[in-house]
Design an enzyme around this catalytic site. Structure first.
Site, mmCIF file in Angstrom:
data_model
loop_
_atom_site.group_PDB
_atom_site.id
_atom_site.type_symbol
_atom_site.label_atom_id
_atom_site.label_comp_id
_atom_site.label_asym_id
_atom_site.label_seq_id
_atom_site.Cartn_x
_atom_site.Cartn_y
_atom_site.Cartn_z
ATOM 1 N N TYR A 1 0.862 -1.186 0.000
ATOM 2 C CA TYR A 1 0.000 0.000 0.000
ATOM 3 C C TYR A 1 0.897 1.235 0.000
ATOM 4 O O TYR A 1 1.643 1.467 0.954
ATOM 5 C CB TYR A 1 -0.897 0.015 1.228
ATOM 6 C CG TYR A 1 -2.002 -1.005 1.203
ATOM 7 C CD1 TYR A 1 -3.299 -0.651 0.835
ATOM 8 C CD2 TYR A 1 -1.768 -2.327 1.529
ATOM 9 C CE1 TYR A 1 -4.323 -1.579 0.809
ATOM 10 C CE2 TYR A 1 -2.781 -3.277 1.504
ATOM 11 C CZ TYR A 1 -4.052 -2.898 1.142
ATOM 12 O OH TYR A 1 -5.064 -3.820 1.117
ATOM 13 N N HIS B 1 -4.589 -2.665 -7.736
ATOM 14 C CA HIS B 1 -5.766 -3.380 -7.230
ATOM 15 C C HIS B 1 -6.889 -2.426 -6.857
ATOM 16 O O HIS B 1 -8.032 -2.600 -7.262
ATOM 17 C CB HIS B 1 -5.370 -4.219 -6.015
ATOM 18 C CG HIS B 1 -6.437 -5.152 -5.555
ATOM 19 N ND1 HIS B 1 -7.425 -4.780 -4.680
ATOM 20 C CD2 HIS B 1 -6.676 -6.440 -5.864
ATOM 21 C CE1 HIS B 1 -8.223 -5.805 -4.464
ATOM 22 N NE2 HIS B 1 -7.799 -6.827 -5.173
ATOM 23 N N HIS B 2 -6.592 -1.424 -6.022
ATOM 24 C CA HIS B 2 -7.595 -0.399 -5.738
ATOM 25 C C HIS B 2 -6.905 0.882 -5.291
ATOM 26 O O HIS B 2 -5.733 0.871 -4.910
ATOM 27 C CB HIS B 2 -8.629 -0.877 -4.698
ATOM 28 C CG HIS B 2 -8.149 -0.920 -3.283
ATOM 29 N ND1 HIS B 2 -7.756 -2.074 -2.645
ATOM 30 C CD2 HIS B 2 -8.002 0.058 -2.359
ATOM 31 C CE1 HIS B 2 -7.393 -1.808 -1.403
ATOM 32 N NE2 HIS B 2 -7.528 -0.517 -1.207
ATOM 33 N N HIS C 1 -3.244 0.365 -3.660
ATOM 34 C CA HIS C 1 -2.933 -1.012 -3.270
ATOM 35 C C HIS C 1 -2.386 -1.733 -4.494
ATOM 36 O O HIS C 1 -3.077 -1.899 -5.495
ATOM 37 C CB HIS C 1 -4.200 -1.708 -2.759
ATOM 38 C CG HIS C 1 -4.013 -3.173 -2.502
ATOM 39 N ND1 HIS C 1 -5.066 -4.031 -2.362
ATOM 40 C CD2 HIS C 1 -2.902 -3.920 -2.347
ATOM 41 C CE1 HIS C 1 -4.615 -5.251 -2.147
ATOM 42 N NE2 HIS C 1 -3.304 -5.206 -2.148
ATOM 43 N N HIS D 1 -16.782 0.372 4.778
ATOM 44 C CA HIS D 1 -15.351 0.144 4.990
ATOM 45 C C HIS D 1 -15.053 -0.469 6.352
ATOM 46 O O HIS D 1 -15.476 0.035 7.391
ATOM 47 C CB HIS D 1 -14.600 1.471 4.867
ATOM 48 C CG HIS D 1 -13.112 1.352 5.030
ATOM 49 N ND1 HIS D 1 -12.306 0.698 4.131
ATOM 50 C CD2 HIS D 1 -12.291 1.786 6.018
ATOM 51 C CE1 HIS D 1 -11.045 0.756 4.539
ATOM 52 N NE2 HIS D 1 -11.011 1.404 5.684
ATOM 53 N N HIS E 1 -11.657 -3.394 7.919
ATOM 54 C CA HIS E 1 -10.366 -3.946 7.518
ATOM 55 C C HIS E 1 -10.456 -5.464 7.387
ATOM 56 O O HIS E 1 -11.472 -5.991 6.948
ATOM 57 C CB HIS E 1 -9.278 -3.490 8.493
ATOM 58 C CG HIS E 1 -8.972 -2.029 8.386
ATOM 59 N ND1 HIS E 1 -8.227 -1.319 9.304
ATOM 60 C CD2 HIS E 1 -9.341 -1.104 7.454
ATOM 61 C CE1 HIS E 1 -8.136 -0.057 8.948
ATOM 62 N NE2 HIS E 1 -8.797 0.102 7.828
ATOM 63 N N MET F 1 -11.741 -0.875 11.563
ATOM 64 C CA MET F 1 -12.642 0.255 11.403
ATOM 65 C C MET F 1 -14.033 -0.283 11.112
ATOM 66 O O MET F 1 -14.194 -1.426 10.682
ATOM 67 C CB MET F 1 -12.172 1.171 10.261
ATOM 68 C CG MET F 1 -10.854 1.869 10.519
ATOM 69 S SD MET F 1 -10.264 2.832 9.092
ATOM 70 C CE MET F 1 -11.518 4.112 8.986
#
Length: 649
Positions: free
Chosen positions: A216, A246-247, A317, A400, A402, A475
Site C-alpha cells: 500500500y 488493485h484499488h 494497493h 469500509h 479492515h 474500522m
C-alpha cells in the site's frame, strides 16, 4: 531464405490475430477481466429478474464461471460450456459440499443458452439465469460482493459432458470479487448542457513498486490554487499497470499540512511522515473493474476556496503475486472539475464507530462479533438546523472495515422503525472496495438515525483487535455521499471509555486522553492487575464463545460517546444512549419465476461472429480450428509480398 521469412511472418500474423478477443455480441452495461493476463473476460447486464452473462475464454476447450460464498468450488453455483463440432452447449452445475472435487450437473438445469461461438482460439458463451436461486443447488445473485470463480480447459470434453479427467489444473483457474448488481444510472453519466470542464491529475510519479506480494503506497498531493470555488463533477481512474493496481482511495487532508510532505511516497499505515495522519476524509474509492464516477448533474464536490483544504493523499494497493521487481507505476486519478457551479454542494459524511484504539475493542477467536456506531438523530437534527435543511439525499456509499470485516450494513432508522438499509454488503471483501452509486437516491430526514453495523470474524487472532487505521487494526465506517452539504463531516459513536473500564473490572487506571490504544492504558487497581496495561490484561483472558457473545450483547447497551463535528474543528463527545429498534426491517424474499428450466441447452453455431467494422464474413470454424479473417490487411500485405517474390525472383 525469403520464402522462409515470409512464411514465418504469415504464421506470426495468424497467431497474433487468433489472440485478439472477439467483440461482445451487444453493448453490455458491465464487464470485467477475470484472468490477470486477459484469457477470461466477463460481460453482463441484469434486470429485476434475470442476469445475462457473456464469457469470452481464450481457449478451444471448455470455459466455466461460478459464484461462490467461500471463493472455492465448495458449494459453488457453476456454469460450464463449450463449442464442439459446431454446437455450443451450456450446463448448470454445483460444487461438492467438501473439497474442490469435479462439479456434477444440477438436478434441474436453471440456465438458458442464448448463443455462442468458437473462433480464432476464443470460445464465447452467452446465457442467462434468474437472480433468484431456483433450487437448493443454486445460489442467489445479490447486491453483495460476489466471489466469481473461473476455470478453463484446453480441449472440449471427450464425451457429451465433463468428466473428472477434464481437470483445469491449478494454473487455469482463479477468483475475482465483483459487484454484479451495481446499477449504472443514466443521470450519472452526462453533464449539463454548456458546462465547461477542466481537469488535473493525481498520479504516482514513476513509483517503483516493491517486490512484495501486496503493498500500500500513500502519496500526498497539493491541488492547484483557484481564485474561486469550483465543483468536482467526475473522477476516473488512470491505470498504467492494470494487472498490479488493485484499488485506490483518495483522501482529503487537513489544511494545516506541512508542504514538506507533498510529493512524498510512504508505506500506508506505517510510521508515515507528518501530516499523513490528518488525511482521513475519504473523497473517492476505485477498485479493479471500477467505472468512471459521475456526480449528480445538479451537484458537485466543492474545492477551491480557503474553506477547503488543498492537500490530498492517494492510497494505491499494489497486488504483485509474482513479486516482480521491475514494475514502475504512474497510475492515479483524473479529477474533472467545472467553474460553472452547480446548484448544490455535495458532502461526504463519515458514519459509524469512532476510530479509536481505546474504545473500539474486538475479542479474539470470534466467528462472529457485532460492532455498531450511530450517526445520532440529535447530531443530524442540530446539523440540519444549522444548514437550514429538513432532509438530505444520499446517492452513494462506500462501506469500509479492515481484514476482520465480513458483513457491513448501513441501517436507516426513523422513529424506531428500521427502513430498508441504505447500503449493505453481506460478503465484504477488504481487497475489493469501491464507491457504489445507489440505484435510487435515499432521503434522510431531520431526526433520523443512521447506524453502521459490522460483523467481524477474528478466528485465528490470539489477542484483542483494537480500532485504528492500520490494516491489522479495525474500522467500521460508511462514507456517505450526499447533498446538500451539511456543516459536519463526522457523525459517529463508540462505547464510553469509563463504561469499558468498569465492565472489565479496572477500578483505577491512567487517563485515555492522548493515548493511542489499550497498550498505553496502565491499570493500577485491583492489585492483581497493578501496573499492567489494559491490553496485557485483556489478552490474558480466556475469550470463549460464551464470553464473546456476552461482551457483544453488553456492549450494545453501553452509553456511548457521540462525536459530531466538521473538518478542522474539534470533536466534543456527548453522552448517547443507543436507540432501540422497535420495528426491524424484514428482508424481501427473492422468488424464482416460472419457467426456470427446460430451456434448450445446445445450439448450432456455424460462424465466427463478425467484429465491428468488418466487411467480410469470416469462414466457418469448428472445435479446435482457427478461423482465417480474409479482411486482415496485414495478411493480405504479406500474401501480396509473397506473390511478388515468386513472380520476380
Amino acid at each position: 531464405m525469403m520464402i522462409s521469412i515470409v512464411c514465418l511472418l504469415l504464421l506470426f500474423s495468424l497467431n497474433s490475430i487468433s489472440a485478439l478477443e472477439p467483440e461482445p455480441s451487444e453493448n453490455f452495461t458491465h464487464n470485467a477481466q477475470l484472468e490477470p493476463t486477459g484469457k477470461i473476460h466477463l460481460y453482463w447486464k441484469f434486470n429485476q429478474t434475470y442476469i445475462t452473462f457473456e464469457v469470452h475464454g481464450n481457449t478451444n476447450g471448455w470455459v466455466g464461471i461460478g459464484i461462490s460464498r467461500s471463493g472455492s468450488m465448495r458449494s459453488a453455483d457453476i456454469n460450464v460450456g463449450w463449442v464442439k463440432n459446431g454446437t455450443v452447449k451450456i450446463t448448470d452445475r454445483h460444487g461438492a459440499t467438501t473439497g474442490n472435487a469435479y462439479p456434477p450437473l444440477d438436478t434441474e438445469q436453471n440456465v438458458e443458452l442464448l448463443g455462442g461461438s468458437e473462433c480464432n482460439g476464443w470460445t464465447v458463451l452467452k446465457f442467462r439465469r434468474q437472480l433468484a436461486a431456483c433450487d437448493n443447488q443454486d445460489l442467489e445473485i445479490t447486491a453483495n460482493t460476489i466471489k466469481v470463480i473461473y476455470a478453463w480447459g484446453l480441449i472440449d470434453p471427450s464425451g457429451d459432458d465433463l468428466s473428472g479427467s477434464d481437470y483445469h489444473t491449478p494454473v487455469r483457474r482463479g477468483l475475482k470479487s465483483l459487484y454484479l448488481l451495481d446499477h449504472p444510472s443514466s443521470k450519472q453519466t452526462r453533464f449539463p448542457e454548456g458546462e465547461r470542464h477542466f481537469h488535473f491529475d493525481i498520479l504516482n510519479d514513476k513509483f517503483q513498486v516493491p517486490a512484495v506480494k501486496t503493498y500500500y503506497n500513500c502519496r500526498m498531493f497539493k491541488i492547484p490554487q483557484f481564485t474561486t470555488k469550483q465543483h468536482i463533477v467526475k473522477i476516473e481512474a488512470v491505470i498504467e499497470n492494470p494487472l498490479e493496481v488493485h484499488h485506490m482511495i483518495f483522501y482529503q487532508c487537513s489544511a494545516n499540512v506541512n508542504n514538506s510532505s507533498v510529493g512524498v511516497n510512504t508505506r500506508c499505515f506505517a510510521n508515515m511522515p507528518p501530516g499523513f495522519d490528518t488525511c482521513i476524509a475519504m473523497v473517492h474509492a476505485w477498485g479493479i473493474g471500477g467505472s468512471t464516477f459521475y456526480y449528480p448533474t445538479h451537484a458537485g464536490y466543492p474545492i477551491g476556496t480557503l474553506d477547503y483544504s488543498r492537500y490530498f493523499t492517494l492510497e494505491v494497493h499494489y497486488d504483485n503475486p509474482l513479486q516482480k521487481s521491475d514494475i514502475v507505476d504512474s497510475s492515479g486519478l483524473r479529477i474533472t472539475y467545472t467553474p460553472d457551479l452547480r446548484p448544490i454542494d455535495t458532502g461526504i459524511l463519515v458514519v459509524g464507530v469512532s476510530i479509536s484504539g481505546v474504545q473500539h475493542v474486538i475479542p479474539p477467536n470470534a466467528a462472529s462479533f457485532l460492532s455498531d456506531g450511530d450517526c445520532t438523530s440529535n447530531c443530524l437534527r442540530d446539523s440540519f438546523e444549522q444548514s437550514n435543511l429538513t432532509s438530505i439525499k444520499v446517492f452513494g456509499v462506500l462501506l469500509h472495515s479492515h481484514l476482520l470485516g465480513r458483513q457491513l450494513t448501513l441501517k436507516h432508522i426513523r422513529n424506531g422503525t428500521e427502513l430498508e438499509p441504505i447500503a449493505s454488503d453481506l460478503a465484504y471483501d477488504f481487497n475489493y472496495q469501491e464507491t457504489r452509486v445507489l440505484a435510487q437516491e435515499r432521503t434522510v430526514m431531520k431526526g433520523d438515525t443512521m447506524r453502521m453495523v459490522c460483523n467481524y470474524n477474528s478466528v485465528g487472532r490470539t489477542g484483542i483487535t483494537m480500532g485504528g487505521q492500520g490494516t491489522t487494526e479495525e474500522m467500521c465506517v460508511a462514507f456517505v455521499y450526499y447533498y446538500s452539504k451539511l456543516t459536519i463531516e463526522y457523525c459517529q459513536t463508540a462505547p464510553r471509555f469509563t463504561s469499558l473500564m468498569t465492565y472489565f473490572g479496572f477500578e483505577s487506571h491512567s487517563d485515555f486522553k492522548r493515548q493511542i490504544n489499550l497498550n498505553n492504558i496502565t491499570v493500577w487497581k485491583p492489585d492483581k492487575y497493578a501496573n499492567k496495561t489494559a491490553l496485557e490484561i485483556l489478552n490474558a483472558r480466556n475469550w470463549n464463545a460464551v464470553d464473546v457473545k456476552k461482551f457483544e450483547k453488553d456492549m450494545a447497551s453501553f452509553t456511548s460517546a457521540a462525536v459530531c463535528f466538521g473538518f478542522g474543528s474539534l470533536p466534543i463527545p456527548k453522552v448517547h444512549m443507543p436507540m432501540n429498534i422497535t420495528s426491524p426491517y424484514v428482508v424481501k424474499q427473492l422468488n424464482c419465476t416460472v419457467p426456470s428450466s427446460g430451456f434448450p441447452l445446445t445450439s448450432v453455431t456455424n460462424q465466427c461472429p463478425v467484429s465491428a467494422g468488418s466487411t467480410n464474413a469470416p469462414v466457418t470454424t469448428t472445435s479446435g480450428a482457427r478461423g482465417f479473417y480474409s479482411c486482415s490487411w496485414l495478411i493480405w500485405a504479406l500474401v501480396v509480398a509473397f506473390h511478388h517474390y515468386l513472380t520476380h525472383y
